[in-house]
Design a protein around this motif. Sequence first.
Motif, PDB file in Angstrom:
ATOM      1  N   GLU A  75      -2.459  10.981   2.425  1.00 21.99           N
ATOM      2  CA  GLU A  75      -3.149  10.869   1.075  1.00 21.99           C
ATOM      3  C   GLU A  75      -2.099  11.388   0.118  1.00 21.99           C
ATOM      4  O   GLU A  75      -1.730  10.799  -0.966  1.00 21.99           O
ATOM      5  CB  GLU A  75      -4.130  11.493   0.829  1.00 21.99           C
ATOM      6  CG  GLU A  75      -5.383  11.038   1.543  1.00 21.99           C
ATOM      7  CD  GLU A  75      -6.683  11.528   1.085  1.00 21.99           C
ATOM      8  OE1 GLU A  75      -6.921  12.224  -0.054  1.00 21.99           O
ATOM      9  OE2 GLU A  75      -7.981  11.379   1.735  1.00 21.99           O
ATOM     10  N   GLY A 130       0.492  -1.532   3.079  1.00 23.92           N
ATOM     11  CA  GLY A 130      -0.331  -1.057   4.272  1.00 23.92           C
ATOM     12  C   GLY A 130       0.267   0.000   4.596  1.00 23.92           C
ATOM     13  O   GLY A 130       1.252   0.568   4.075  1.00 23.92           O
ATOM     14  N   LYS A 135      -9.411   1.381   8.295  1.00 25.59           N
ATOM     15  CA  LYS A 135      -9.603   2.459   7.217  1.00 25.59           C
ATOM     16  C   LYS A 135      -8.646   2.136   6.049  1.00 25.59           C
ATOM     17  O   LYS A 135      -7.781   1.622   6.229  1.00 25.59           O
ATOM     18  CB  LYS A 135      -9.774   3.840   7.586  1.00 25.59           C
ATOM     19  CG  LYS A 135     -10.948   4.075   8.660  1.00 25.59           C
ATOM     20  CD  LYS A 135     -11.226   5.537   8.952  1.00 25.59           C
ATOM     21  CE  LYS A 135     -12.318   5.774  10.103  1.00 25.59           C
ATOM     22  NZ  LYS A 135     -12.568   7.022  10.239  1.00 25.59           N
ATOM     23  N   ARG A 136      -9.233   2.990   5.018  1.00 20.90           N
ATOM     24  CA  ARG A 136      -8.365   2.882   3.700  1.00 20.90           C
ATOM     25  C   ARG A 136      -7.944   4.288   3.157  1.00 20.90           C
ATOM     26  O   ARG A 136      -8.890   5.091   3.285  1.00 20.90           O
ATOM     27  CB  ARG A 136      -8.901   2.113   2.478  1.00 20.90           C
ATOM     28  CG  ARG A 136      -9.263   0.581   2.809  1.00 20.90           C
ATOM     29  CD  ARG A 136      -9.964  -0.211   1.676  1.00 20.90           C
ATOM     30  NE  ARG A 136      -8.911  -0.606   0.486  1.00 20.90           N
ATOM     31  CZ  ARG A 136      -8.281  -1.556   0.884  1.00 20.90           C
ATOM     32  NH1 ARG A 136      -8.679  -2.507   1.752  1.00 20.90           N
ATOM     33  NH2 ARG A 136      -7.575  -2.096  -0.055  1.00 20.90           N
ATOM     34  N   LYS A 159      -6.746   6.152  -0.239  1.00 19.55           N
ATOM     35  CA  LYS A 159      -6.224   6.047  -1.604  1.00 19.55           C
ATOM     36  C   LYS A 159      -6.323   4.378  -1.881  1.00 19.55           C
ATOM     37  O   LYS A 159      -5.167   4.208  -2.621  1.00 19.55           O
ATOM     38  CB  LYS A 159      -5.063   6.768  -1.916  1.00 19.55           C
ATOM     39  CG  LYS A 159      -5.059   8.124  -2.219  1.00 19.55           C
ATOM     40  CD  LYS A 159      -4.005   8.854  -2.755  1.00 19.55           C
ATOM     41  CE  LYS A 159      -4.202  10.319  -3.119  1.00 19.55           C
ATOM     42  NZ  LYS A 159      -5.187  10.382  -4.298  1.00 19.55           N
ATOM     43  N   GLY A 160      -6.970   3.634  -1.252  1.00 18.53           N
ATOM     44  CA  GLY A 160      -6.949   2.161  -1.719  1.00 18.53           C
ATOM     45  C   GLY A 160      -6.020   1.372  -0.837  1.00 18.53           C
ATOM     46  O   GLY A 160      -6.378   0.076  -0.910  1.00 18.53           O
ATOM     47  N   VAL A 161      -5.344   1.974   0.039  1.00 21.99           N
ATOM     48  CA  VAL A 161      -4.478   1.099   0.783  1.00 21.99           C
ATOM     49  C   VAL A 161      -4.839   1.151   2.397  1.00 21.99           C
ATOM     50  O   VAL A 161      -5.213   2.150   2.842  1.00 21.99           O
ATOM     51  CB  VAL A 161      -3.039   1.852   0.696  1.00 21.99           C
ATOM     52  CG1 VAL A 161      -1.886   1.077   1.569  1.00 21.99           C
ATOM     53  CG2 VAL A 161      -2.542   2.024  -0.710  1.00 21.99           C
ATOM     54  N   PRO A 162      -4.840  -0.164   2.748  1.00 22.83           N
ATOM     55  CA  PRO A 162      -5.196  -0.360   4.040  1.00 22.83           C
ATOM     56  C   PRO A 162      -4.260   0.314   5.340  1.00 22.83           C
ATOM     57  O   PRO A 162      -3.099   0.018   5.031  1.00 22.83           O
ATOM     58  CB  PRO A 162      -5.565  -1.654   4.291  1.00 22.83           C
ATOM     59  CG  PRO A 162      -4.370  -2.341   3.579  1.00 22.83           C
ATOM     60  CD  PRO A 162      -4.386  -1.438   2.322  1.00 22.83           C
TER      61      PRO A 162
END
Length: 485
Positions: free
Chosen positions: A157, A175, A186-187, A189-192
């Motif tokens: 994070e 990614g 899972k993601r 902070k919005g990144v996969p």
Amino acid sequence: MYSKSRAGWAKHLDFLVLDLLCVNFSFVAAFLLKSGGVISSFSRDDTDKFVIILNIIAVLVALLSKSYKNILKRGYYKELVSVFKYVLLVFLSSAFYLFAIDNDTSASLRDTVYIMAAFLLFLDYVCRVVWKRLLRYKLKNTADRSMLVVTTSNIAEKVIGNLKADDLDTFKISGVVIIDKNITGKRIKGVPVVAGLDDAADYVCREWVDEIFVNVHSNKKYPEKLVNEFETMGLVVHNRLVNTSKTDPKRQMVERLGGYTVLTSTINSASALQLFVKRAFDIIGGIIGCILTAVIFVFVAPMIYIKSPGPVFFKQERVGKNGKKFKFYKFRTMYLDAEERKKELMSQNRVKDGMMFKIEFDERIIGCKKLPNGKVKRGLGGWLRKLSIDEFPQFFNVLKGDMCLVGTRPPTLDEWEKYELHHRARLAIKPGITGMWQVSGRSKITDFEKVVELDTQYIRDWSLTLDLKILFKTVLAVFKREGSM
């Protein structure tokens, strides 16, 4: 190909054009103010000559003083200081030139230059600030480079947050690879999370990834084997310095990225100026090539349509730099069902493992057929290929920026799916219309490993001089083929 300049030559060019517009506008405004709006008050010839010199001075000052270094990261005060230095150098150089020529016109123009400097200081500062705001907004919503982050779960994070907050470059975080936990899907902070330690290399080999950022917590084992695989694929790898291990890349450089000091490893690197010159050649060549394509179209289009009714242009999805897909254009030289019939002919492929497709007699080519005496009739499609006329629409790809004049040949999607890690290195740069493989006897090379070797050699040894040599050899090869008809 990697540019050490984080701002990028494209944005540098934007600001250079902006500065030149400000310089010329400021001079015109000062000229009209000094002359009271009477254009004829100065010698037209001497004034025109000075305007040319002024623009040359403005370009040289911008390039030599590195006026655009870290320009997107500068605050208002630092930008004001930078603009002041730029204006001062332009003013002093212009004044020196006018004192050196010392004639009646130059004496009048010196007063104009004083006024111009005042205009330019205000105008250039305002324009730079406004343009930077527009660029920052654009870069947050669009990106032309894809970055993959390799990290550990306990700092993921923070790493992603730092990259998003601090970096103003043109990459997007496509990614995350978490090497100490299996949380794919899972993601953060919005990144996969796209892969773990074991399947990261395979993921990268199949997807569009330009750069890798490796930041592993100090109490976790550094993924040396994975990083070596990334370098084998020709990717740009940024290692946070505390994580660096033994590597043997072609180029290394220390940079700042997302607030971290990183050691960047790359198969080769180019300066912003080199990339600017290469792109300028591509644009000029692309424009000339598109004009020639339009002329050729007038003659070739009816011939193609008569022999095989249907679209004149062949459009296909190809794989470009670092896995980025694009639409690839050629004059159509095959019948409309060529792609469907390709599977039937795979057994005749001269290139092992199906990494490329080359056969002796391709009946899918328009007009190509085998005569009763065993000889092959080339037909319309064959002649278009022999003379490389079918390649001309690719100049549109060059103009768009998907391809270059010189590079590596872009693979089809089915060829790309068969690539091993080291094959991916041949697409560490943009694909080209011609390249090292093409001028090394492409019709005689049936070993794909040899193609990869030649393409990788081109990338490692790249220079503007090498591009010119390949272009020259390409022209000679085309004329040689014409002469053998």
